[in-house]
Scaffold this active site. Structure first.
Site, short mmCIF file in Angstrom:
data_model
loop_
_atom_site.label_atom_id
_atom_site.label_comp_id
_atom_site.label_asym_id
_atom_site.label_seq_id
_atom_site.Cartn_x
_atom_site.Cartn_y
_atom_site.Cartn_z
N HIS A 153 -7.60 -5.18 -1.98
CA HIS A 153 -6.35 -4.58 -1.51
C HIS A 153 -5.71 -5.39 -0.39
O HIS A 153 -4.52 -5.24 -0.11
CB HIS A 153 -6.62 -3.14 -1.04
CG HIS A 153 -5.39 -2.34 -0.77
ND1 HIS A 153 -4.47 -2.04 -1.75
CD2 HIS A 153 -4.91 -1.78 0.37
CE1 HIS A 153 -3.49 -1.32 -1.24
NE2 HIS A 153 -3.72 -1.15 0.05
N SER A 206 0.84 -1.19 0.00
CA SER A 206 0.00 0.00 0.00
C SER A 206 0.88 1.25 0.00
O SER A 206 1.79 1.38 -0.83
CB SER A 206 -0.95 -0.05 1.20
OG SER A 206 -1.94 0.95 1.09
N ASP A 253 -7.78 -4.50 -7.36
CA ASP A 253 -7.38 -3.51 -6.34
C ASP A 253 -7.46 -2.09 -6.91
O ASP A 253 -6.82 -1.77 -7.91
CB ASP A 253 -5.95 -3.83 -5.88
CG ASP A 253 -5.50 -2.93 -4.73
OD1 ASP A 253 -6.31 -2.12 -4.25
OD2 ASP A 253 -4.32 -3.06 -4.34
#
Length: 630
Positions: A312, A135, A197
């Site tokens: 994600h 991330s 994602d």
């Protein structure tokens, strides 16, 4: 032959090869540990054999909020290390810029990271460094890798560095992407992106709080930044907000995936490096900005608002499953193997993307992968083809060399530079031929530079002696003609002098190639005769500036400005004399009627006049200045 050499096998097989190494599972294991670490913003370090892993957490606390998150800020230097300085942007092109918030996060850990790096590189057992992050931690990992590559380059280190990110948002603008290509660092970045994602696609949309949808998007960003537990990721966002975010991002991703001429809005953020797209069906590895953006678009288009946020957090699942699924995928291919290796490679790549040949989405995926195949398939073959093309341009160069020899022996004693400069409007056939050849050679070398900057040539192309020597030889022969054309048409009167306003970018690039080679060359022996070509390709441009200074010093009444002009004149005079004494100039520089010889004669006359004026009475000096003496 084209249909039998399949780069789709390489895109799919490269993914399989990467999965067969410990890089993906080990890097994700460290990312998971970093995500669960109590201290937010820290990174974890672990050494396995001669490889050191550094993992950045996806949980980051941001300083500030709101519209500033949408700002791009310049990335010039970090500490004592200058980034991308050897590759200035083209005229009118933005400088290298990155996301303001991500750069702030990087600065918050930089000192700690730098100290850790110095300790790691001081360990003789360390051969490779893997920097990874999930991330927002992936964005920090990318910035740390850029700094580390720049630092290692500055100290000429051969340390191996690889950055692996998972679900990382985009980091910077198109200039950043191009700069990484120019530095030949694309292979140092592998971005793992799952099929659905939304985080890696988020910055294709602008973050400006003007509508409800964008406000939801901003809330989403803030949640990503401040959530203490990634396990609750997305829980605070309603289904309607998820749908708004998905629709909003898809609209801008549609725009980004369009051809440049079809885009209705500019694309602020651009991908760089290789992208490792993963799905439940497998993985495929691609690079190239246009291909990556198109793959992001096509894959997200098969998603849903709920899955695009949930995905994600699924990177651990993908990493655990992919190796076995890749093997099963290949076994299933044995049932009906296409006749062509091209088709087999394409089928593998489609399956790895979660698409079958019967799927309605197969056609755009095929088109995207086919485009990737044509664009970047064979840098080595491109270099070989360029070598063949270069040999075909030898006659053009030979004709210019013959022209130079003819000018140097001409009875008018003008020399090479001044003969071309003064050729006038009624040019002889040989002058026209030389001018045409000058343009042909310029087009060839501009094409070489464009291919190099588009990553279509081998990584070390600009360091190969053949091409460094060929470009330098071309520059010494042809740039004097470009200068002659510039001043012959008096462009300096409207645009300014050549060195500042008229010099083509290719020569600046060739200067850099040659300087990098000279840094590794042994000291050359002294010359015993004049060079065939003046070793400073800009010598005549400097002569023209010196002529301008001398002309201005005659009429300048401001004493301070006169002093500056004389300083410039004397500095050039010293430089020219040193070149001549070292025989680093061609004999045409000393031709009786050359611009340099005329400048030397004019300088001598001005100095003699000045020495005489100094001996006259003050009143007579005023008379010489045009004043009436009572």
């Amino acid at each position: 032959m084209d249909t039998e050499t399949s780069p789709f096998e390489s895109s799919d097989m490269l993914a399989a090869f990467l999965l067969s190494t410990p890089l993906i599972p080990e890097s994700w294991r460290l990312c998971s540990l970093a995500n669960t670490a109590a201290a937010s913003g820290n990174f974890l370090t672990e050494q396995i054999g001669d490889v050191v892993y550094l993992a950045f957490s996806g949980i980051q606390m941001a300083g500030g909020s709101g519209p500033s998150w949408g700002q791009l800020v310049p990335l010039v230097s970090v500490g004592d290390v200058t980034l991308f300085s050897s590759h200035p942007s083209k005229e009118g092109e933005d400088g290298v810029m990155v996301h303001a918030g991500m750069l702030n996060l990087f600065w918050s850990i930089f000192k700690q990271f730098q100290n850790q790096m110095m300790a790691i590189m001081g360990n003789p057992n360390t051969k490779s460094i893997i920097i990874t992050g999930h991330s927002l931690g992936g964005a920090i990992a990318s910035l740390c890798t850029i700094w580390l590559l720049s630092y290692l380059q500055s100290i000429s280190s051969s340390m191996s560095v690889l950055c692996i990110t998972y679900g990382s948002p985009l980091l910077g603008n198109e200039s950043l992407s191009k700069a990484i290509l120019k530095e030949r660092w694309g292979g140092n970045f592998c971005h793992v992106v799952s099929k659905h994602d939304i985080m890696p696609r988020l910055l294709f949309a602008p973050i400006i709080p003007l509508t409800t949808q964008i406000y939801s998007l901003l809330q989403f960003w803030q949640f990503c930044m401040t959530s203490p537990h990634l396990g609750s990721f997305g829980a605070q966002i309603s289904d309607q907000e998820k749908a708004d975010i998905f629709t909003f991002v898809m609209a801008y991703l549609d725009n980004a995936a369009s051809q440049d001429g079809e885009r209705t809005l500019p694309v602020l953020f651009h991908p760089f490096g290789s992208y490792f797209f993963v799905s439940d069906e497998g993985a495929v590895c691609v690079d190239g900005t246009a291909t990556v953006i198109k793959m992001m678009h096509l894959m997200l288009a098969t998603s849903s608002p709920a899955s695009c946020i949930k995905d994600h957090l699924k990177y651990g699942d993908y990493v655990n499953k992919l190796s076995q699924q890749s093997l099963n995928q290949r076994n299933s291919m044995q049932v009906n193997v296409p006749d062509s290796s091209y088709e087999a490679g394409l089928e593998l790549a489609l399956q790895s993307s979660g698409i079958t040949s019967r799927d309605p989405a197969a056609s755009p995926f095929r088109q995207c992968l086919s485009s990737a195949r044509r664009k970047g398939r064979t840098p080595t073959l491109n270099a070989a083809n360029l070598a063949v093309t270069l040999s075909k341009f030898v006659p053009y160069r030979a004709e210019i060399e013959w022209y130079k020899a003819w000018c140097d022996k001409s009875d008018d004693e003008l020399g090479y530079y001044d003969s071309f400069k003064r050729r006038g409007s009624t040019t002889a056939k040989r002058d026209m031929k030389v001018n045409m050849n000058r343009h042909k050679l310029a087009r060839f070398w501009n094409n070489v530079i464009e291919m190099l900057e588009n990553n279509e040539l081998p990584r070390d192309f600009n360091k190969r002696a053949k091409w460094v020597n060929a470009s330098h030889s071309y520059q010494l022969l042809v740039e004097p003609l470009d200068i002659a054309e510039y001043y012959g048409k008096e462009k300096h009167k409207t645009n300014g002098h050549y060195l500042e306003r008229g010099r083509d970018r290719r020569y600046k690039i060739f200067d850099r190639w040659w300087m990098e080679k000279e840094a590794t060359m042994e000291e050359t022996k002294e010359r015993t005769k004049f060079a065939g070509l003046t070793q400073d390709s800009c010598f005549w441009a400097k002569v023209e500036e010196a002529r301008d200074w001398l002309s201005r010093v005659r009429s300048e009444r401001d004493v301070n400005k006169q002093v500056l002009l004389w300083q410039n004149i004397e500095k050039f005079e010293k430089y020219a004399v040193e070149l001549i004494e070292s025989k680093a100039v061609s004999e045409d520089v000393l031709a009786k009627n050359s611009s340099y010889s005329l400048w030397v004669e004019e300088l001598r006359e001005v100095r003699e006049l000045n020495s005489k004026v100094r001996t006259f009475p003050n009143t007579f000096t005023r008379f010489l200045d045009g004043e009436v003496v009572p």
